[in-house]
Enzyme design. Structure first.
Site, PDB file in Angstrom:
ATOM      1  N   ASP A   6      30.435  31.664  39.323  1.00 41.73           N
ATOM      2  CA  ASP A   6      31.400  31.307  40.376  1.00 41.73           C
ATOM      3  C   ASP A   6      32.469  30.394  39.789  1.00 41.73           C
ATOM      4  O   ASP A   6      32.175  29.269  39.360  1.00 41.73           O
ATOM      5  CB  ASP A   6      30.690  30.565  41.523  1.00 41.73           C
ATOM      6  CG  ASP A   6      29.935  31.503  42.444  1.00 41.73           C
ATOM      7  OD1 ASP A   6      30.041  32.732  42.274  1.00 41.73           O
ATOM      8  OD2 ASP A   6      29.235  30.998  43.347  1.00 41.73           O
TER       9      ASP A   6
ATOM     10  N   ASP B  75      23.845  31.581  52.466  1.00 39.95           N
ATOM     11  CA  ASP B  75      22.778  31.992  51.535  1.00 39.95           C
ATOM     12  C   ASP B  75      21.653  30.958  51.537  1.00 39.95           C
ATOM     13  O   ASP B  75      20.470  31.304  51.465  1.00 39.95           O
ATOM     14  CB  ASP B  75      23.328  32.116  50.102  1.00 39.95           C
ATOM     15  CG  ASP B  75      24.552  33.013  50.039  1.00 39.95           C
ATOM     16  OD1 ASP B  75      24.667  33.927  50.884  1.00 39.95           O
ATOM     17  OD2 ASP B  75      25.398  32.798  49.137  1.00 39.95           O
TER      18      ASP B  75
ATOM     19  N   GLY C 214      22.718  36.681  45.893  1.00 41.50           N
ATOM     20  CA  GLY C 214      21.325  36.835  45.484  1.00 41.50           C
ATOM     21  C   GLY C 214      20.805  35.589  44.800  1.00 41.50           C
ATOM     22  O   GLY C 214      19.773  35.029  45.199  1.00 41.50           O
TER      23      GLY C 214
HETATM   24  O1  RIB Z   1      28.000  33.459  49.488  1.00 42.03           O
HETATM   25  C1  RIB Z   1      28.607  32.815  48.413  1.00 42.03           C
HETATM   26  C2  RIB Z   1      28.566  33.683  47.194  1.00 42.03           C
HETATM   27  O2  RIB Z   1      29.362  34.833  47.429  1.00 42.03           O
HETATM   28  C3  RIB Z   1      29.147  33.057  45.955  1.00 42.03           C
HETATM   29  O3  RIB Z   1      28.180  32.382  45.196  1.00 42.03           O
HETATM   30  C4  RIB Z   1      29.805  34.216  45.244  1.00 42.03           C
HETATM   31  O4  RIB Z   1      29.294  34.478  43.984  1.00 42.03           O
HETATM   32  C5  RIB Z   1      29.682  35.406  46.181  1.00 42.03           C
HETATM   33  O5  RIB Z   1      28.654  36.236  45.837  1.00 42.03           O
END
Ligand code: RIB
Length: 290
Positions: free
Chosen positions: A12, A238, A40
């Site tokens: 990221d 997430d 993930g």
């Molecule tokens: O939900 C956030 C994520 O979305 C980030 O970490 C980025 O890599 C994308 O997959």
């Protein structure tokens, strides 16, 4: 029990910006930081920090050794992460002064998973283990079908959302999590409200308003979000999902798992970054939240 996560792994690249750029605009960033990410990987780290055993199924390229090492450092089983000849996935993430983001994804190695790798990983799974999928890898339908056949609890975090992808895995799902806009899009495609979907557990996230839990045959239950000063919402969803899964894995009633996940997500939005800064169980329990 184990959470098996067929999930993306990204580098990221997070740019701090005064506002999110408009079409055609050139804008200088205030700063740049690199984090481990991918929906993930974020969920794997969240599950692990919430106290579960997590085994990640994914892929990195020749430039991705660091990401695999970092997942290992964070307590995630990385034996089923392949090293392939495709660059590691990455995300360009712009975060504005209010903590809102926009994300450009390059899938790279996340779309280079093969059936043998998934079969080999899930051959080690036990009935009652959890399998979670998102929409940033290939082979989701195949994995969901296999997980279902093996008696795993199959979970799908419908992000990034595509109604067709949800419909393809729907017959195999025990648990679905999506936001309210996505739930409406899915209703338009299937004619079914979230409460009518043929899935035992559905969570509809409501952003800063919290989440709604729909269990088949029961009345919906709403959970208010904690009020915090958000600096970066990236990865909060997430984190929420990873904590819910860990709660399920550890035998908590779903309501209790959601309450804990709400606290983890609230803490997460007060931090800059993604997987590296996901709070652990002690931080979540000790946090002073309203
Ligand atoms: O939900 C956030 C994520 O979305 C980030 O970490 C980025 O890599 C994308 O997959």
């Amino acid at each position: 029990m184990t959470i098996w996560n067929l999930g993306s792994i990204n580098a990221d690249m997070v740019y701090g910006l005064p506002h999110l750029p408009a079409a055609g605009e050139t804008l200088a960033a205030d700063g740049l930081e690199r984090f481990l990410g991918g929906k993930g990987a974020n969920m794997s780290v969240a599950g692990s920090r919430a106290g579960s055993r997590v085994s990640h199924i994914g892929a990195v390229g020749p430039d991705g050794r660091w990401a695999k090492d970092r997942l290992t450092e964070y307590g995630v089983d990385t034996r089923f992460i392949a090293e392939v000849d495709v660059p590691t996935g990455h995300a360009i993430i712009a975060v504005d002064a209010q903590g809102e983001n926009l994300i450009i994804l390059y899938p790279g190695a996340n779309h280079a998973l093969d059936s043998a790798q998934i079969g080999k990983a899930l051959a080690s799974a036990n009935t009652g283990d959890i399998l979670v999928l998102q929409n940033e890898t290939n082979a989701q339908v195949e994995a969901a079908r296999l997980g279902h056949e093996l008696g795993l609890t199959v979970c799908y975090a419908a992000a990034p959302f595509q109604a067709q992808s949800v419909q393809e895995v729907l017959p195999y799902l025990d648990f679905l999590i999506l936001n309210e806009v996505e739930a409406e899009q899915l209703r338009q495609e299937t004619g079914l409200d979230a409460a009518e979907l043929p899935v035992r557990h559905v969570i509809v996230t409501l952003g800063s308003r919290g989440a709604r839990y729909l269990q088949q045959g029961c009345d919906p239950v709403d959970f208010a979000a904690h009020k915090v000063q958000a600096v970066d919402t990236t990865g909060a969803g997430d984190t929420f999902t990873g904590y819910v899964l860990a709660g399920m894995d550890r035998g908590m009633p779903m309501e209790q798992a959601i309450l804990q996940a709400n606290r983890a997500a609230a803490l997460m939005v007060t931090r800059h970054g993604t997987a590296d800064v996901i709070p652990d169980l002690r931080e979540v329990r000790d946090a002073q939240l309203d």
